[in-house]
Design a protein around this motif. Structure first.
Motif, PDB file in Angstrom:
ATOM      1  N   ALA A 115       0.842  -1.200   0.000  1.00 55.12           N
ATOM      2  CA  ALA A 115       0.000   0.000   0.000  1.00 55.12           C
ATOM      3  C   ALA A 115       0.877   1.250   0.000  1.00 55.12           C
ATOM      4  CB  ALA A 115      -0.930  -0.006   1.204  1.00 55.12           C
ATOM      5  N   LEU A 116       1.932   1.221   0.812  1.00 57.64           N
ATOM      6  CA  LEU A 116       2.840   2.375   0.866  1.00 57.64           C
ATOM      7  C   LEU A 116       3.495   2.627  -0.479  1.00 57.64           C
ATOM      8  CD1 LEU A 116       5.009   2.540   4.103  1.00 57.64           C
ATOM      9  CD2 LEU A 116       3.397   4.205   3.164  1.00 57.64           C
ATOM     10  N   GLU A 121       3.730   5.965  -5.445  1.00 58.19           N
ATOM     11  CA  GLU A 121       3.551   6.114  -6.910  1.00 58.19           C
ATOM     12  C   GLU A 121       2.697   7.327  -7.263  1.00 58.19           C
ATOM     13  OE1 GLU A 121       3.622   3.838  -9.896  1.00 58.19           O
ATOM     14  OE2 GLU A 121       5.394   2.929  -8.985  1.00 58.19           O
ATOM     15  N   VAL A 122       1.735   7.641  -6.407  1.00 59.00           N
ATOM     16  CA  VAL A 122       0.875   8.800  -6.695  1.00 59.00           C
ATOM     17  C   VAL A 122       1.283  10.032  -5.878  1.00 59.00           C
ATOM     18  CG1 VAL A 122      -1.080   7.319  -7.331  1.00 59.00           C
ATOM     19  CG2 VAL A 122      -0.923   8.193  -4.989  1.00 59.00           C
ATOM     20  N   GLY A 123       2.486   9.965  -5.303  1.00 64.62           N
ATOM     21  CA  GLY A 123       3.030  11.117  -4.587  1.00 64.62           C
ATOM     22  C   GLY A 123       2.405  11.359  -3.233  1.00 64.62           C
ATOM     23  N   LEU A 124       1.916  10.300  -2.588  1.00 63.07           N
ATOM     24  CA  LEU A 124       1.229  10.487  -1.307  1.00 63.07           C
ATOM     25  C   LEU A 124       1.845   9.676  -0.163  1.00 63.07           C
ATOM     26  CD1 LEU A 124      -2.613  10.593  -2.013  1.00 63.07           C
ATOM     27  CD2 LEU A 124      -1.127  12.444  -1.282  1.00 63.07           C
ATOM     28  N   ALA A 144      -7.689   6.886  -4.258  1.00 66.77           N
ATOM     29  CA  ALA A 144      -8.545   5.927  -4.976  1.00 66.77           C
ATOM     30  C   ALA A 144      -7.799   5.336  -6.176  1.00 66.77           C
ATOM     31  CB  ALA A 144      -9.837   6.607  -5.424  1.00 66.77           C
ATOM     32  N   ILE A 145      -6.994   6.158  -6.844  1.00 62.85           N
ATOM     33  CA  ILE A 145      -6.217   5.666  -7.988  1.00 62.85           C
ATOM     34  C   ILE A 145      -5.115   4.721  -7.498  1.00 62.85           C
ATOM     35  CG2 ILE A 145      -4.628   6.370  -9.836  1.00 62.85           C
ATOM     36  CD1 ILE A 145      -6.339   8.986 -10.031  1.00 62.85           C
ATOM     37  N   ALA A 146      -4.452   5.101  -6.405  1.00 65.59           N
ATOM     38  CA  ALA A 146      -3.409   4.224  -5.840  1.00 65.59           C
ATOM     39  C   ALA A 146      -4.011   2.875  -5.472  1.00 65.59           C
ATOM     40  CB  ALA A 146      -2.791   4.881  -4.602  1.00 65.59           C
ATOM     41  N   ARG A 147      -5.198   2.916  -4.886  1.00 65.39           N
ATOM     42  CA  ARG A 147      -5.845   1.671  -4.469  1.00 65.39           C
ATOM     43  C   ARG A 147      -6.163   0.793  -5.679  1.00 65.39           C
ATOM     44  NH1 ARG A 147     -11.405   2.123  -1.343  1.00 65.39           N
ATOM     45  NH2 ARG A 147     -11.949   2.931  -3.382  1.00 65.39           N
ATOM     46  N   ALA A 148      -6.657   1.431  -6.736  1.00 69.80           N
ATOM     47  CA  ALA A 148      -6.988   0.668  -7.942  1.00 69.80           C
ATOM     48  C   ALA A 148      -5.730   0.043  -8.542  1.00 69.80           C
ATOM     49  CB  ALA A 148      -7.669   1.577  -8.966  1.00 69.80           C
TER      50      ALA A 148
END
Ligand code: ADP
Length: 252
Positions: A115-116, A121-124, A144-148
């Motif tokens: 998850a990290l 990857e999405v800068g978070l 939500a995009i990272a999760r997908a």
């Protein structure tokens, strides 16, 4: 080219007889980013829900890698417009992402590490311990995009994913999607009512008719893969396509 998705004469009528999608046929190749544009109410979300296996077609078929979709496919992830409703407010951002990975990894530690990585990857990465309510709308949609993507989908369905953020954030998220997509072999079907967005993001733009939705036109986007919010939008090919898509959407 490898065919990933075949939509063959798809029809969907809701109980009561309202037909949202009528005899819609479309093919998507593996690795493509196809944008689907059409007026509000023309059946775009219905189309995506049928591809996702969340709704059964009342006519026609949807095939994923040659197999008819009867249930939600394992290789599929979906991002909706309303990020506020798609994240669980009582879980940290990291746990929101880790939640979907429970079938992928045995241990909680592995899930949290994956998850990290997805959040980075999405800068978070720095927001991992926060809760969704502590983040802006644009950041929540990044989660939500990272999760997908953490889920490692082969097919990513996006339903007006950038529809509820401000214009600047929207551009940032569009570019994030293009960057992520260049790094992973995912196939994307993205629904939008925004004509400029359909051209900016797409390898191909599919224009639907007014309700009930059918394919009115398919336009290949002859723009370089490396897009830029300012340069691309000034490119004569972009200007030509947005005018053409606009004309088609109005024509219905
Ligand atoms: P779009 O995403 O293009 O705005 P939708 O697929 O959401 O279009 O809706 C297409 C049509 O189907 C609309 O007229 C809408 O009112 C109708 N519709 C959508 N969902 C349902 C439902 N669950 N029951 C009945 N009608 C619905």
């Amino acid at each position: 080219m490898i065919r990933m998705l075949t939509i063959d004469a798809l029809t969907h009528s809701y109980p009561g007889g309202h037909t949202a999608v009528d005899d819609l046929s479309l093919a998507v190749e593996a690795g493509e980013l196809v944008t689907v544009v059409g007026p509000s109410g023309c059946g775009k979300s219905t189309l995506l829900r049928c591809i996702a296996g969340l709704q059964r077609p009342t006519g026609g078929r949807v095939l994923l890698n040659g197999d008819e979709i009867r249930d939600v496919p394992d290789s599929l992830a979906m991002v909706f417009q309303s990020y506020g409703r798609s994240l669980l407010p009582w879980l940290s951002v990291r746990d929101n992402v880790a939640l979907v990975l429970r079938h992928r990894y045995g241990s909680r530690r592995e899930r949290r590490a994956a998850a990290l990585e997805a959040l980075a990857e999405v800068g978070l990465a720095d927001a991992a311990a926060k809760h969704p309510g502590q983040l802006s709308g644009g950041m929540q949609q990044r989660v939500a995009i990272a999760r997908a993507l953490a889920y490692g989908p082969k097919l990513l369905l996006m339903d007006e994913p950038f529809g509820s953020v401000d214009a600047q954030t929207r551009e940032d998220l569009e570019d994030l999607l293009l960057a992520l997509r260049a790094r992973t072999p995912v196939t994307v079907v993205l629904v939008t009512h925004d004509i400029d967005e359909s051209v900016y993001l797409g390898d191909r733009v599919v224009v639907l008719t007014g309700a009930p939705g059918r394919v009115l036109a398919e336009l290949p986007v002859g723009l370089p893969a490396d897009r830029d919010q300012i340069k691309t939008r000034q490119d004569p090919e972009f200007v030509r396509l947005r005018a053409e898509v606009g004309r088609l959407v109005r024509e219905k």
